[in-house]
Design a protein around this motif. Sequence first.
Motif: not given
Length: 399
Positions: A19-35
Amino acid sequence: MDSSSQAGAVYFDPYQPEISTDPYPVFRRLREEAPLYYNQEHDFYAVSRFEDVERGLQDRETFISGKGAILEIIKAEAEFPPGVLIFTDPPVHTMYRQLLQRMFTPKRMLSLESKVREACVRSLDPLVGSGRFDIIEQFGGQMPMHIIGSLLGIPEQDHQKVRERVDSVMRTEVGQKMDAGDTAYIGEGFEDYIEWRAKNPADDVMTELLTTEFKDETGTMRKLDRDEVLTLVNVLAGAGNETTNRFIGWMAKVLAEHPEQRRQIAENRALIPAAVEEILRFEPPAPHMSRYVARDVVVHGQTVPKGSAMMFLVGAANRDERRFENGETFNIHRPARSHLSFGYGIHTCVGAVLARLEGRTALDEFLKRFPEWDVDLETAVLSPTSTVRGWETLPVVVR
């Protein structure tokens, strides 16, 4: 991994290298699915939308820093000496910050431009004609430490040693947490410098820390004691090196991946300030900041109980399309809007003016010598830390 991830829900773990290598896909999902996100394994909450991160960092009554600003330290209930500015709350924080602001004025920081430029030239000139070099070891790790070391009053021959000690504390094993016991390091290694400056004052921050009188949180006029000076010098040495060092690595990578925008900057240096801000927004050196929850608080309809740890995902907030149009896109022509890479509220980075000056000068001097370059990601290595994100090794191939 918690059960929700196994059911297909978004999963975020700041210690997981994948995740930390490229966190941005997870960050995007967090914003939309689990704020408001909860990680059961490590027992922390996280918010990822710009509005939530900005509001939380400003709410110093609910989200306090006095128990630490790093998740591992909060969870370990670690103790740390006085003077760790980011681990304090008002009125103690106010006292230390006002003292440092007298020493890190914008006017004083901007007056350092010629020294910053000289430091860039000294690092970069020997690299001309080499064809390939490690931008971290040979530039990012040298210039910022030279500037903050000189500002503090650390002898130049010791700058490398200081940087290595600070780096060793920040570094973790891949996938592992920081050892909260490492907070005991703060102040170690600077005793001799302090003793020398106490007897041999000079025009530097270390001398000012030793001699300046101020009103403390009790209203008493006093000077810093020796332990406070030791801690503040170490904190400033680390912070002054980390941000710009990481920035220089991301500058090289991001502009290598966006050559058309890089060429526009090379042709029009007036674009440099906006480019620096966009690099900071796009790849913040500190992608998250944590706080202890001092009282129950409702976030997105759920109660976050007192005693919890909250992680503010700056890296996610900086790409939130509610705040930045096409936030996942790098664009040096983006309309100016403030990002959160230097924090927000009372803990906004006291050295932000200097860091921006270093970033602008570093980019300008680098482009003078190397208008075209690529990065060798096959041999690049991300630094394994759980607090800042950047390159330990980043080979640059110049054309």
